[in-house]
Design a protein around this motif. Sequence first.
Motif, PDB file in Angstrom:
ATOM      1  N   SER A   8      43.854  97.258 108.704  1.00 24.77           N
ATOM      2  CA  SER A   8      42.716  97.870 109.393  1.00 24.77           C
ATOM      3  C   SER A   8      41.401  97.304 108.855  1.00 24.77           C
ATOM      4  O   SER A   8      40.485  96.980 109.623  1.00 24.77           O
ATOM      5  N   PHE A   9      41.328  97.145 107.529  1.00 23.29           N
ATOM      6  CA  PHE A   9      40.117  96.593 106.927  1.00 23.29           C
ATOM      7  C   PHE A   9      39.893  95.151 107.384  1.00 23.29           C
ATOM      8  O   PHE A   9      38.778  94.768 107.757  1.00 23.29           O
ATOM      9  N   LEU A  10      40.941  94.347 107.367  1.00 23.33           N
ATOM     10  CA  LEU A  10      40.813  92.945 107.762  1.00 23.33           C
ATOM     11  C   LEU A  10      40.384  92.802 109.221  1.00 23.33           C
ATOM     12  O   LEU A  10      39.561  91.935 109.561  1.00 23.33           O
ATOM     13  N   GLU A  11      40.939  93.645 110.079  1.00 18.32           N
ATOM     14  CA  GLU A  11      40.572  93.581 111.499  1.00 18.32           C
ATOM     15  C   GLU A  11      39.096  93.923 111.707  1.00 18.32           C
ATOM     16  O   GLU A  11      38.393  93.268 112.492  1.00 18.32           O
ATOM     17  N   THR A  12      38.630  94.928 110.999  1.00 19.94           N
ATOM     18  CA  THR A  12      37.223  95.308 111.113  1.00 19.94           C
ATOM     19  C   THR A  12      36.319  94.238 110.518  1.00 19.94           C
ATOM     20  O   THR A  12      35.245  93.942 111.067  1.00 19.94           O
ATOM     21  N   LEU A  13      36.761  93.638 109.421  1.00 18.85           N
ATOM     22  CA  LEU A  13      35.987  92.576 108.789  1.00 18.85           C
ATOM     23  C   LEU A  13      35.807  91.387 109.734  1.00 18.85           C
ATOM     24  O   LEU A  13      34.717  90.802 109.798  1.00 18.85           O
ATOM     25  N   GLN A  14      36.837  91.056 110.487  1.00 17.99           N
ATOM     26  CA  GLN A  14      36.730  89.902 111.388  1.00 17.99           C
ATOM     27  C   GLN A  14      35.752  90.158 112.541  1.00 17.99           C
ATOM     28  O   GLN A  14      35.210  89.221 113.116  1.00 17.99           O
ATOM     29  N   LYS A  15      35.530  91.423 112.853  1.00 18.01           N
ATOM     30  CA  LYS A  15      34.549  91.764 113.890  1.00 18.01           C
ATOM     31  C   LYS A  15      33.128  91.836 113.324  1.00 18.01           C
ATOM     32  O   LYS A  15      32.155  91.875 114.086  1.00 18.01           O
ATOM     33  N   ASN A  16      33.060  91.863 112.001  1.00 21.58           N
ATOM     34  CA  ASN A  16      31.755  91.965 111.330  1.00 21.58           C
ATOM     35  C   ASN A  16      31.721  90.985 110.156  1.00 21.58           C
ATOM     36  O   ASN A  16      31.459  91.361 109.010  1.00 21.58           O
ATOM     37  N   ASN A  17      31.998  89.729 110.462  1.00 17.98           N
ATOM     38  CA  ASN A  17      32.181  88.736 109.401  1.00 17.98           C
ATOM     39  C   ASN A  17      30.831  88.204 108.909  1.00 17.98           C
ATOM     40  O   ASN A  17      30.429  87.077 109.217  1.00 17.98           O
ATOM     41  N   ASN A  18      30.162  89.036 108.134  1.00 17.21           N
ATOM     42  CA  ASN A  18      28.874  88.638 107.580  1.00 17.21           C
ATOM     43  C   ASN A  18      28.642  89.373 106.256  1.00 17.21           C
ATOM     44  O   ASN A  18      29.262  90.404 105.979  1.00 17.21           O
ATOM     45  N   LYS A  19      27.776  88.830 105.441  1.00 22.47           N
ATOM     46  CA  LYS A  19      27.554  89.361 104.102  1.00 22.47           C
ATOM     47  C   LYS A  19      26.950  90.761 104.126  1.00 22.47           C
ATOM     48  O   LYS A  19      27.287  91.605 103.282  1.00 22.47           O
ATOM     49  N   ASP A  20      26.056  91.032 105.070  1.00 18.42           N
ATOM     50  CA  ASP A  20      25.432  92.358 105.123  1.00 18.42           C
ATOM     51  C   ASP A  20      26.481  93.444 105.335  1.00 18.42           C
ATOM     52  O   ASP A  20      26.427  94.503 104.694  1.00 18.42           O
ATOM     53  N   TRP A  21      27.424  93.186 106.259  1.00 16.86           N
ATOM     54  CA  TRP A  21      28.473  94.186 106.501  1.00 16.86           C
ATOM     55  C   TRP A  21      29.339  94.352 105.262  1.00 16.86           C
ATOM     56  O   TRP A  21      29.671  95.480 104.877  1.00 16.86           O
ATOM     57  N   MET A  22      29.723  93.231 104.647  1.00 25.39           N
ATOM     58  CA  MET A  22      30.566  93.309 103.454  1.00 25.39           C
ATOM     59  C   MET A  22      29.858  94.063 102.336  1.00 25.39           C
ATOM     60  O   MET A  22      30.463  94.911 101.657  1.00 25.39           O
ATOM     61  N   ASP A  23      28.590  93.799 102.150  1.00 22.81           N
ATOM     62  CA  ASP A  23      27.845  94.509 101.102  1.00 22.81           C
ATOM     63  C   ASP A  23      27.820  96.015 101.360  1.00 22.81           C
ATOM     64  O   ASP A  23      27.928  96.818 100.428  1.00 22.81           O
ATOM     65  N   ALA A  24      27.705  96.381 102.629  1.00 24.86           N
ATOM     66  CA  ALA A  24      27.649  97.808 102.971  1.00 24.86           C
ATOM     67  C   ALA A  24      29.016  98.473 102.833  1.00 24.86           C
ATOM     68  O   ALA A  24      29.092  99.702 102.704  1.00 24.86           O
ATOM     69  N   HIS A  25      30.080  97.684 102.869  1.00 24.96           N
ATOM     70  CA  HIS A  25      31.437  98.228 102.788  1.00 24.96           C
ATOM     71  C   HIS A  25      32.162  97.706 101.558  1.00 24.96           C
ATOM     72  O   HIS A  25      33.388  97.610 101.531  1.00 24.96           O
TER      73      HIS A  25
END
Length: 217
Positions: A8-25
């Motif tokens: 589930s995490f990987l699928e969401t990450l691929q839809k938001n593949n950017n540093k800002d999203w990763m930093d927030a999560h």
Amino acid sequence: MNFSHLFSFLETLQKNNNKDWMDAHRSEYVAVRDGYIAWLEQMNIKLAAVDLDYFDTPGKKAINRINNNLMFQPNKPIYKDHFGAGLDQVSRQGDFYIEMGVHECYMGGGYWHPSPNILKSIRDAIDYNGDEFKEILHKDSFKKCFGNMIEGSQLKTSPRGYDVRHRHIDLLRRKSFAVSHYVTRKEIMKSDFDHKVIEVYKEMVPFRRYLNKAITV
């Protein structure tokens, strides 16, 4: 390990593949990563119990970075679509690789496009004792588990120093020596998945040991 959460995490990450999203999560990523590391730790123990020659590989050492190397692959997204790890890892090559991703999940091993020196060592081993290698490749249980070696680029003629009529020319022409066993998410979610990993590992051992010995002799 909550593999459902991992996917589930990987699928969401691929839809938001950017540093800002990763930093927030970041906390969610760390939780998933640490869960995978803990599972790798358990597999490290279990595999060592079935293989006396197993090389101890703690989970933190086994797991690969989730960031793509943009220096060499500038067109790829920042983050990978999978978690990958190498157990029984003497070096980053020739280990027992496990990948769990959005698009594919598999266990693999061997050498994919090795350096010229490693490739020469493997070819020398095949020239010296290719019959042993073919016996491993043609074993019924091995073929059932992995099929044939992964297709890759091959020489159209013989490598330098080998006759085109060499009885193992089919292997000598290869530039990669690797196998893989694909699994579905459904299989991963089953309670006996660890057992499946162990069985695939055991079936791959002779193949990997042959190649690893070839590059150390």
